[in-house]
Design a protein around this motif. Sequence first.
Motif, PDB file in Angstrom:
ATOM      1  N   ALA A  78     -18.525   4.572  -2.150  1.00  0.00           N
ATOM      2  CA  ALA A  78     -18.243   3.555  -3.169  1.00  0.00           C
ATOM      3  C   ALA A  78     -16.754   3.448  -3.432  1.00  0.00           C
ATOM      4  CB  ALA A  78     -18.994   3.887  -4.455  1.00  0.00           C
ATOM      5  N   ARG A  79     -16.090   4.598  -3.511  1.00  0.00           N
ATOM      6  CA  ARG A  79     -14.652   4.579  -3.791  1.00  0.00           C
ATOM      7  C   ARG A  79     -13.857   3.957  -2.653  1.00  0.00           C
ATOM      8  NH1 ARG A  79     -14.017  10.465  -6.866  1.00  0.00           N
ATOM      9  NH2 ARG A  79     -14.475   9.652  -8.948  1.00  0.00           N
ATOM     10  N   ASP A  80     -14.416   3.957  -1.461  1.00  0.00           N
ATOM     11  CA  ASP A  80     -13.771   3.258  -0.359  1.00  0.00           C
ATOM     12  C   ASP A  80     -13.813   1.745  -0.562  1.00  0.00           C
ATOM     13  OD1 ASP A  80     -13.034   5.519   1.017  1.00  0.00           O
ATOM     14  OD2 ASP A  80     -14.759   5.505   2.368  1.00  0.00           O
ATOM     15  N   SER A  81     -14.744   1.288  -1.410  1.00  0.00           N
ATOM     16  CA  SER A  81     -14.908  -0.149  -1.642  1.00  0.00           C
ATOM     17  C   SER A  81     -14.109  -0.650  -2.841  1.00  0.00           C
ATOM     18  CB  SER A  81     -16.390  -0.484  -1.854  1.00  0.00           C
ATOM     19  OG  SER A  81     -17.152  -0.176  -0.709  1.00  0.00           O
ATOM     20  N   PHE A  82     -13.678   0.272  -3.699  1.00  0.00           N
ATOM     21  CA  PHE A  82     -12.907  -0.088  -4.881  1.00  0.00           C
ATOM     22  C   PHE A  82     -11.487   0.459  -4.770  1.00  0.00           C
ATOM     23  CE2 PHE A  82     -17.278   0.309  -6.653  1.00  0.00           C
ATOM     24  CZ  PHE A  82     -17.409  -0.952  -7.211  1.00  0.00           C
ATOM     25  N   ALA A  83     -10.554  -0.248  -5.368  1.00  0.00           N
ATOM     26  CA  ALA A  83      -9.210   0.288  -5.584  1.00  0.00           C
ATOM     27  C   ALA A  83      -8.796  -0.135  -6.977  1.00  0.00           C
ATOM     28  CB  ALA A  83      -8.227  -0.237  -4.547  1.00  0.00           C
ATOM     29  N   ILE A  84      -8.177   0.788  -7.703  1.00  0.00           N
ATOM     30  CA  ILE A  84      -7.809   0.487  -9.090  1.00  0.00           C
ATOM     31  C   ILE A  84      -6.303   0.638  -9.280  1.00  0.00           C
ATOM     32  CG2 ILE A  84      -8.229   2.876  -9.866  1.00  0.00           C
ATOM     33  CD1 ILE A  84      -9.352   1.586 -12.503  1.00  0.00           C
ATOM     34  N   VAL A  85      -5.744  -0.255 -10.086  1.00  0.00           N
ATOM     35  CA  VAL A  85      -4.332  -0.187 -10.479  1.00  0.00           C
ATOM     36  C   VAL A  85      -4.307  -0.051 -11.999  1.00  0.00           C
ATOM     37  CG1 VAL A  85      -2.076  -1.305 -10.429  1.00  0.00           C
ATOM     38  CG2 VAL A  85      -3.702  -1.687  -8.550  1.00  0.00           C
ATOM     39  N   PHE A  86      -3.620   0.997 -12.470  1.00  0.00           N
ATOM     40  CA  PHE A  86      -3.559   1.279 -13.896  1.00  0.00           C
ATOM     41  C   PHE A  86      -2.278   0.716 -14.514  1.00  0.00           C
ATOM     42  CE2 PHE A  86      -6.173   4.774 -12.164  1.00  0.00           C
ATOM     43  CZ  PHE A  86      -7.303   4.657 -12.968  1.00  0.00           C
ATOM     44  N   GLN A  87      -2.160   0.881 -15.846  1.00  0.00           N
ATOM     45  CA  GLN A  87      -0.947   0.443 -16.549  1.00  0.00           C
ATOM     46  C   GLN A  87       0.288   1.138 -15.992  1.00  0.00           C
ATOM     47  OE1 GLN A  87      -1.146   0.830 -20.805  1.00  0.00           O
ATOM     48  NE2 GLN A  87      -3.280   0.194 -20.905  1.00  0.00           N
ATOM     49  N   GLN A  88       0.184   2.446 -15.793  1.00  0.00           N
ATOM     50  CA  GLN A  88       1.304   3.216 -15.273  1.00  0.00           C
ATOM     51  C   GLN A  88       1.290   3.160 -13.749  1.00  0.00           C
ATOM     52  OE1 GLN A  88       3.544   4.294 -17.370  1.00  0.00           O
ATOM     53  NE2 GLN A  88       2.276   3.634 -19.103  1.00  0.00           N
ATOM     54  N   TYR A  89       2.462   3.070 -13.149  1.00  0.00           N
ATOM     55  CA  TYR A  89       2.548   2.834 -11.707  1.00  0.00           C
ATOM     56  C   TYR A  89       2.170   4.075 -10.898  1.00  0.00           C
ATOM     57  CZ  TYR A  89       6.016   0.283 -14.447  1.00  0.00           C
ATOM     58  OH  TYR A  89       6.659  -0.376 -15.455  1.00  0.00           O
ATOM     59  N   ASN A  90       2.516   5.269 -11.425  1.00  0.00           N
ATOM     60  CA  ASN A  90       2.175   6.535 -10.758  1.00  0.00           C
ATOM     61  C   ASN A  90       2.655   6.580  -9.304  1.00  0.00           C
ATOM     62  OD1 ASN A  90       0.821   7.543 -13.071  1.00  0.00           O
ATOM     63  ND2 ASN A  90      -0.987   6.342 -12.537  1.00  0.00           N
ATOM     64  N   LEU A  91       3.853   6.094  -9.060  1.00  0.00           N
ATOM     65  CA  LEU A  91       4.415   6.157  -7.715  1.00  0.00           C
ATOM     66  C   LEU A  91       5.051   7.528  -7.483  1.00  0.00           C
ATOM     67  CD1 LEU A  91       6.203   2.675  -7.495  1.00  0.00           C
ATOM     68  CD2 LEU A  91       3.874   3.269  -6.773  1.00  0.00           C
TER      69      LEU A  91
END
Length: 245
Positions: A78-91
Amino acid sequence: MAFLELNGVCANYGAQEVLSDVSLAIERGEVVALIGPSGSGKSTLLRTLIGLTKPARGSVRLEGKPIGYGDRTSLREARDSFAIVFQQYNLFQNMTALRNVALAPEIVKKRPRGEVEKEAAELLARVGLGEKLRAYPDELSGGQQQRVAIARALAQKPAILLLDEITAALDPELVTEVLDTIRKLAADGMTMIVVSHEMTFVREVASRVVFMDKGRIVETGTPAEIFGRPRTERLREFSAKILRH
């Protein structure tokens, strides 16, 4: 059959129920915006979809296949099908934009470095950062860093992109460049679930708007319906407040 289908999903933080009987069907290519007051469950819903918050009850199906959140193999798929971007960039601060985007496909997917870096360069160009491949995060503006984070999420080749208030930490003048990137992805047919307080943007880009309050879905409809013809008193109250600002 819907591309993504939630049926009666509930989730708890300790003894507190934070999602209550959430049912929602999303078709491929839709851009669904989640709106509502703080604490209404919008971000929790995204976290539940990717398994960061485990659902207590209910079911989630992707392309008709149930996601078993208690099963490692099912959750990994399932996680291979989703990608999430949060408020913080976390680069990664010690890596260039190119390496930030290429790292996961190379390390996790065991793909050749040259191949993934070529794709990473194309993705950075797609989000308007083709000239910033060798730049480090501290050499980029907040809006540029957030676009690197979006490119990094796209590098996972997700079926559905989840965006959690990705402009909330930005200065106002940087918001537009990030929203322009999302507009382009929507035009390309990317399936997205977007949590946002940018109502002008929601009106423009969303196929459908979901209004949540106290962990429940109160109303769903097109932007014209939600903002122009709210059916419930709770949505009318919310709309009256946000339209004054």
